[in-house]
Design an enzyme around this catalytic site. Structure first.
Site, PDB file in Angstrom:
ATOM      1  N   GLY A  30       0.836  -1.208   0.000  1.00 34.47           N
ATOM      2  CA  GLY A  30       0.000   0.000   0.000  1.00 34.47           C
ATOM      3  C   GLY A  30       0.864   1.248   0.000  1.00 34.47           C
ATOM      4  N   SER A  31       0.216   2.404  -0.047  1.00 35.24           N
ATOM      5  CA  SER A  31       0.970   3.658  -0.189  1.00 35.24           C
ATOM      6  C   SER A  31       1.780   3.994   1.076  1.00 35.24           C
ATOM      7  CB  SER A  31       0.020   4.803  -0.535  1.00 35.24           C
ATOM      8  OG  SER A  31      -0.994   4.920   0.444  1.00 35.24           O
ATOM      9  N   ASP A  84       3.345  -2.549   8.210  1.00 38.94           N
ATOM     10  CA  ASP A  84       2.315  -2.585   7.174  1.00 38.94           C
ATOM     11  C   ASP A  84       1.297  -1.478   7.428  1.00 38.94           C
ATOM     12  OD1 ASP A  84       0.833  -3.445   5.007  1.00 38.94           O
ATOM     13  OD2 ASP A  84       0.590  -5.498   5.717  1.00 38.94           O
ATOM     14  N   GLY A  85       0.551  -1.141   6.400  1.00 42.38           N
ATOM     15  CA  GLY A  85      -0.520  -0.154   6.524  1.00 42.38           C
ATOM     16  C   GLY A  85      -1.810  -0.819   6.973  1.00 42.38           C
ATOM     17  N   ALA A  86      -2.883  -0.031   7.013  1.00 36.36           N
ATOM     18  CA  ALA A  86      -4.207  -0.577   7.341  1.00 36.36           C
ATOM     19  C   ALA A  86      -5.266   0.343   6.754  1.00 36.36           C
ATOM     20  CB  ALA A  86      -4.391  -0.683   8.845  1.00 36.36           C
ATOM     21  N   ASP A  87      -6.434  -0.225   6.537  1.00 35.26           N
ATOM     22  CA  ASP A  87      -7.559   0.581   6.058  1.00 35.26           C
ATOM     23  C   ASP A  87      -8.341   1.151   7.225  1.00 35.26           C
ATOM     24  OD1 ASP A  87      -7.187   0.102   3.199  1.00 35.26           O
ATOM     25  OD2 ASP A  87      -7.451  -1.966   3.804  1.00 35.26           O
ATOM     26  N   LYS A  97      -7.822  -4.785   6.738  1.00 32.09           N
ATOM     27  CA  LYS A  97      -6.783  -4.634   5.722  1.00 32.09           C
ATOM     28  C   LYS A  97      -7.268  -5.284   4.426  1.00 32.09           C
ATOM     29  CE  LYS A  97      -2.525  -5.383   6.548  1.00 32.09           C
ATOM     30  NZ  LYS A  97      -2.243  -4.254   5.649  1.00 32.09           N
ATOM     31  N   GLU A 106      -0.312 -10.642   3.510  1.00 34.58           N
ATOM     32  CA  GLU A 106      -0.081  -9.765   4.666  1.00 34.58           C
ATOM     33  C   GLU A 106      -0.381 -10.505   5.974  1.00 34.58           C
ATOM     34  OE1 GLU A 106      -1.013  -5.402   2.652  1.00 34.58           O
ATOM     35  OE2 GLU A 106      -2.664  -6.521   3.517  1.00 34.58           O
TER      36      GLU A 106
HETATM   37  C1  5RP Z   1      -3.146  -3.695   1.270  1.00 42.00           C
HETATM   38  C2  5RP Z   1      -3.461  -3.096   2.575  1.00 42.00           C
HETATM   39  C3  5RP Z   1      -2.965  -1.716   2.836  1.00 42.00           C
HETATM   40  O1  5RP Z   1      -2.070  -1.766   3.898  1.00 42.00           O
HETATM   41  C4  5RP Z   1      -4.133  -0.824   3.161  1.00 42.00           C
HETATM   42  O2  5RP Z   1      -5.046  -0.880   2.062  1.00 42.00           O
HETATM   43  C5  5RP Z   1      -3.704   0.606   3.417  1.00 42.00           C
HETATM   44  O3  5RP Z   1      -3.271   1.196   2.243  1.00 42.00           O
HETATM   45  P1  5RP Z   1      -2.684   2.660   2.184  1.00 42.00           P
HETATM   46  O4  5RP Z   1      -1.429   2.652   2.974  1.00 42.00           O
HETATM   47  O5  5RP Z   1      -2.447   2.898   0.700  1.00 42.00           O
HETATM   48  O6  5RP Z   1      -3.705   3.602   2.752  1.00 42.00           O
HETATM   49  O7  5RP Z   1      -4.064  -3.692   3.438  1.00 42.00           O
HETATM   50  O8  5RP Z   1      -3.784  -4.933   1.084  1.00 42.00           O
END
Ligand code: 5RP
Length: 235
Positions: A30-31, A84-87, A97, A106
């Site tokens: 993710g970003s 890692d990121g998260a939604d 996620k 992940e």
């Molecule tokens: C990918 C994910 C990402 O970590 C999540 O979507 C967050 O993305 P971003 O950092 O672009 O906001 O779970 O599967």
């Protein structure tokens, strides 16, 4: 005021402070995770020694581009740290996620890691999970059966106002790195994320779902970028 992207970069650089020389790292997708991988690449270029395992093909390509050394996943059993990121994250650090369709790898990497650091902009912290549509990775076979079973489980777990759709990309159903579909489920609110996670994974056509419960025993840290500087939350 700083932008959401600047907050993501700020959270990534705070997470970098947790990385010690010699660690084996899981590299998220993710970003926000991409900010981390680029910052890590800059540190590696100065002679800092670590090795990484990517959670997606996209992250693998980025890591190679910025010079982060990678290990073959089949050579390892545990990792020191995954970033890692998260939604979404609730205040117990349960996560949704999979917005980047990488939730399966992940979760495999997160569960093999001694410590998970979640990096995000401050908008990702919510009082209840579910506003972000829950991604569920499903097999391509018999999607009508699987989707119907998912609907029943979601309703039994108290999800109301459910809307579901197989994720599309470039006019076609998106295929994950593992050859599956992603079903996005608009839940509005998930009353009990841990139970829903367990029940969804009992469905044969479900490969994995995007709820990452903060099970006791595994260490999890949330780092949120914000206009007042990065906030580190551990519970
Ligand atoms: C990918 C994910 C990402 O970590 C999540 O979507 C967050 O993305 P971003 O950092 O672009 O906001 O779970 O599967």
């Amino acid at each position: 005021m700083i932008s959401a992207d600047e907050q993501k970069a700020q959270a990534a650089s705070e997470a970098l402070k947790f990385v010690q020389e010699g660690m084996l790292l899981g590299l998220g997708t993710g970003s926000t995770a991409a900010h981390f991988v680029r910052q890590l690449g800059a540190k590696v270029a100065q002679g800092f020694k670590i090795a990484g395992v990517p959670t997606s093909i996209a992250t693998e390509e980025l890591a190679k581009e910025v010079g982060v050394p990678l290990l073959n996943i089949d050579e390892i059993t545990t990792l020191d740290l995954v970033i890692d990121g998260a939604d979404e994250s609730d205040n117990k650090l349960n996560l949704i996620k999979g917005g980047g369709a990488a939730l399966l790898r992940e979760k495999v990497i997160a569960q093999a890691s001694k410590h998970m650091i979640v990096i995000a902009d401050e908008s990702k912290l919510v009082s209840k999970l579910g506003k972000f549509p829950l991604p569920i990775e499903i097999i391509q076979f018999a999607t009508t059966i699987t989707i119907n079973q998912i609907k029943l489980v979601l309703e039994q777990c108290g999800v109301k106002g459910l809307v579901m759709a197989i994720r599309q990309k470039d006019g076609k159903s998106l295929i994950t790195d593992n050859g599956n579909y992603i079903l996005d489920c608009q839940c509005l609110e998930i009353p009990d994320p841990e139970t829903l996670c367990i029940e969804l994974n009992k469905i044969p056509g479900v490969v994995e779902n995007g709820i990452f419960p903060n099970f006791k025993g595994a260490k999890r840290t949330l780092i949120l970028g914000s206009p007042n500087g990065a906030r580190v939350i551990e519970i």
